[in-house]
Design a protein around this motif. Structure first.
Motif, PDB file in Angstrom:
ATOM      1  N   SER A  19       0.852  -1.184   0.000  1.00  0.00           N
ATOM      2  CA  SER A  19       0.000   0.000   0.000  1.00  0.00           C
ATOM      3  C   SER A  19       0.888   1.233   0.000  1.00  0.00           C
ATOM      4  O   SER A  19       1.955   1.233   0.606  1.00  0.00           O
ATOM      5  CB  SER A  19      -0.898   0.006   1.241  1.00  0.00           C
ATOM      6  OG  SER A  19      -1.702   1.163   1.254  1.00  0.00           O
ATOM      7  N   LEU A  56      -2.903  -1.613  -2.989  1.00  0.00           N
ATOM      8  CA  LEU A  56      -4.288  -1.288  -2.706  1.00  0.00           C
ATOM      9  C   LEU A  56      -4.366  -0.368  -1.510  1.00  0.00           C
ATOM     10  O   LEU A  56      -3.388  -0.159  -0.796  1.00  0.00           O
ATOM     11  CB  LEU A  56      -5.120  -2.555  -2.479  1.00  0.00           C
ATOM     12  CG  LEU A  56      -4.577  -3.622  -1.532  1.00  0.00           C
ATOM     13  CD1 LEU A  56      -4.710  -3.248  -0.080  1.00  0.00           C
ATOM     14  CD2 LEU A  56      -5.311  -4.920  -1.788  1.00  0.00           C
ATOM     15  N   SER A  64      -9.746  -1.568   0.322  1.00  0.00           N
ATOM     16  CA  SER A  64     -10.106  -2.860  -0.239  1.00  0.00           C
ATOM     17  C   SER A  64     -11.048  -3.600   0.707  1.00  0.00           C
ATOM     18  O   SER A  64     -10.910  -3.516   1.929  1.00  0.00           O
ATOM     19  CB  SER A  64      -8.829  -3.676  -0.457  1.00  0.00           C
ATOM     20  OG  SER A  64      -9.144  -5.002  -0.808  1.00  0.00           O
TER      21      SER A  64
END
Length: 152
Positions: A19, A56, A64
């Motif tokens: 991330s 993500l 997510s």
């Protein structure tokens, strides 16, 4: 994580989710993540022996669904390795702006938070970023030896 994946091979599946929500430390493209790990951070030829997914969001309105699920099951880490207790969100004095909104108490606070999920797919333990990864071994062993309810 490589050591745990090797030690518990056949009984543990490790999944990595990069991330870029923490200090913009993961700005590379998805196709560059493995090269970054191998040559820069941590470097020295490191290659994960577990699947790495595309980058993500783990917090905020675009998080997510997997992290919505994990954080709903375990709203905060079980350990106090973050330094300020289980309700520690961030120390804004370090100069890292929050890169998502809204900010929730259950948010992942920094890279390397870890979730342990039992054999039935139920999250059973959440560890802060500073919790030594190798120290998860006792909990993993307990799940393997005593079944999915071992950490209840």
């Amino acid at each position: 994580m490589n050591a745990l994946a090797s030690t518990f091979s056949g009984n543990l599946v490790v999944l990595g989710f990069p991330s870029n929500q923490f200090g913009h430390q993961t700005q590379e493209k998805d196709c560059e993540v493995l090269d970054l790990l191998k040559h820069v951070r941590p470097g020295n030829g490191y290659e994960p022996n577990f699947p790495m997914f595309s980058k993500l969001d783990v917090n905020g309105t675009a998080e997510s669904e997997i992290f919505t699920f994990l954080k709903a099951a375990l709203p905060y880490p079980s350990d106090d390795k973050g330094g300020n207790g289980a309700d520690h969100i961030t120390d804004m004095t370090v100069g890292q702006p929050m890169l998502w909104a809204p900010i929730r108490r259950s948010d992942i606070t920094w890279n390397f938070e870890k979730f342990l999920i039992n054999q039935e797919g139920r999250p059973v333990k959440r560890y802060s970023p500073k919790f030594p990864t190798e120290d998860m071994a006792a909990d993993i062993q307990a799940l393997i030896q005593n079944g999915p309810n071992a950490l209840d």
